[in-house]
Design a protein around this motif. Structure first.
Motif, PDB file in Angstrom:
ATOM      1  N   ILE A   1       6.559   8.364   4.290  1.00 12.88           N
ATOM      2  CA  ILE A   1       6.367   8.228   5.738  1.00 12.88           C
ATOM      3  C   ILE A   1       5.104   8.959   6.193  1.00 12.88           C
ATOM      4  CG2 ILE A   1       7.742  10.224   6.448  1.00 12.88           C
ATOM      5  CD1 ILE A   1       7.781   6.849   8.230  1.00 12.88           C
ATOM      6  N   PHE A   2       4.738  10.027   5.471  1.00 13.27           N
ATOM      7  CA  PHE A   2       3.529  10.777   5.830  1.00 13.27           C
ATOM      8  C   PHE A   2       2.275   9.924   5.651  1.00 13.27           C
ATOM      9  CE2 PHE A   2       6.548  14.205   5.046  1.00 13.27           C
ATOM     10  CZ  PHE A   2       6.352  14.957   6.194  1.00 13.27           C
ATOM     11  N   ILE A   3       2.288   9.052   4.659  1.00 10.70           N
ATOM     12  CA  ILE A   3       1.146   8.146   4.470  1.00 10.70           C
ATOM     13  C   ILE A   3       1.052   7.196   5.655  1.00 10.70           C
ATOM     14  CG2 ILE A   3       0.180   6.316   3.012  1.00 10.70           C
ATOM     15  CD1 ILE A   3       1.503   7.742   0.604  1.00 10.70           C
ATOM     16  N   LEU A   4       2.191   6.670   6.085  1.00  9.14           N
ATOM     17  CA  LEU A   4       2.203   5.748   7.222  1.00  9.14           C
ATOM     18  C   LEU A   4       1.814   6.426   8.527  1.00  9.14           C
ATOM     19  CD1 LEU A   4       5.336   3.524   6.584  1.00  9.14           C
ATOM     20  CD2 LEU A   4       2.931   2.999   6.171  1.00  9.14           C
ATOM     21  N   LEU A   5       2.058   7.716   8.620  1.00  5.53           N
ATOM     22  CA  LEU A   5       1.693   8.437   9.847  1.00  5.53           C
ATOM     23  C   LEU A   5       0.187   8.445  10.093  1.00  5.53           C
ATOM     24  CD1 LEU A   5       4.178  11.444   9.857  1.00  5.53           C
ATOM     25  CD2 LEU A   5       4.173   9.440  11.353  1.00  5.53           C
TER      26      LEU A   5
ATOM     27  N   SER B   1       7.448  -1.367   8.482  1.00  2.00           N
ATOM     28  CA  SER B   1       6.539  -0.677   9.401  1.00  2.00           C
ATOM     29  C   SER B   1       5.126  -0.651   8.855  1.00  2.00           C
ATOM     30  CB  SER B   1       7.015   0.755   9.661  1.00  2.00           C
ATOM     31  OG  SER B   1       8.263   0.749  10.275  1.00  2.00           O
ATOM     32  N   GLY B   2       4.985  -0.380   7.577  1.00  2.00           N
ATOM     33  CA  GLY B   2       3.663  -0.340   6.947  1.00  2.00           C
ATOM     34  C   GLY B   2       2.944  -1.671   7.051  1.00  2.00           C
ATOM     35  N   PHE B   3       3.658  -2.748   6.743  1.00  2.00           N
ATOM     36  CA  PHE B   3       3.034  -4.063   6.836  1.00  2.00           C
ATOM     37  C   PHE B   3       2.753  -4.459   8.291  1.00  2.00           C
ATOM     38  CE2 PHE B   3       4.700  -4.790   2.480  1.00  2.00           C
ATOM     39  CZ  PHE B   3       3.461  -4.980   1.883  1.00  2.00           C
TER      40      PHE B   3
END
Length: 171
Positions: free
Chosen positions: A44-48, A141-143
């Protein structure tokens, strides 16, 4: 008239420096944040990182549109006698077609960083726990966030002064 022209040209230079500074700070922050995010267990930190990618991109798009609006204003209301930069620049751009004739160069950092974030996210995803709803939500969410960046890039792929000249001529 000459003073207004020169003041607007100064504003163009200011907006250009805002775009360049935003992109530079964007690179520095993203590099630091991704280095931090890769040390964490949860992806999730990458997506943040999209918390910075999308707003920075919107700032750059806004400033690029401002640059083009001012350039079109100068072209319509101030060019003719002494000043002809915008008209000549448009003619030059029409004769010298390159990759940046089809997409604004300020889009590239955001598209590439966004793609890198998605690739890092996919690489770091723990596929053995993918059956969890949390992991599926992060993947969606990422996509979705990547798609938002691509849509912004598509909609703003060719911001030019010519886009605003007709609007100023109608005024």
């Amino acid at each position: 008239m000459d003073q207004e022209y020169l003041m607007l040209r100064d504003e163009l230079l200011h907006l250009d420096s805002v775009v360049n500074n935003t992109i530079n700070f964007f690179y520095v922050f993203i590099a630091s944040f991704i280095a931090f995010a890769l040390t964490q267990e949860d992806t999730i930190f990458i997506l943040l990182s999209y918390i910075v990618i999308i707003p920075a991109y919107l700032i750059v798009i806004s400033k690029m549109q401002g640059i083009c609006k001012i350039g079109a204003y100068l072209s319509v209301f101030h060019e003719g006698g002494k000043f002809n930069w915008e008209s000549r620049n448009i003619k030059f751009s029409q004769r010298h077609v390159n990759i940046f004739s089809y997409i604004v160069s300020s889009n590239f950092p955001f598209i590439f960083v966004s793609a890198a974030v998605v690739i890092l996210f996919l690489y770091r995803t723990q596929w053995d726990t993918f059956s969890l709803v949390y992991e599926k939500c992060k993947l969606c969410s990422g996509f979705l966030l990547f798609l938002v960046v691509l849509v912004l890039a598509y909609k703003n792929r060719n911001i030019t002064t010519k886009d605003y000249i007709k609007k100023w001529e109608d005024i």
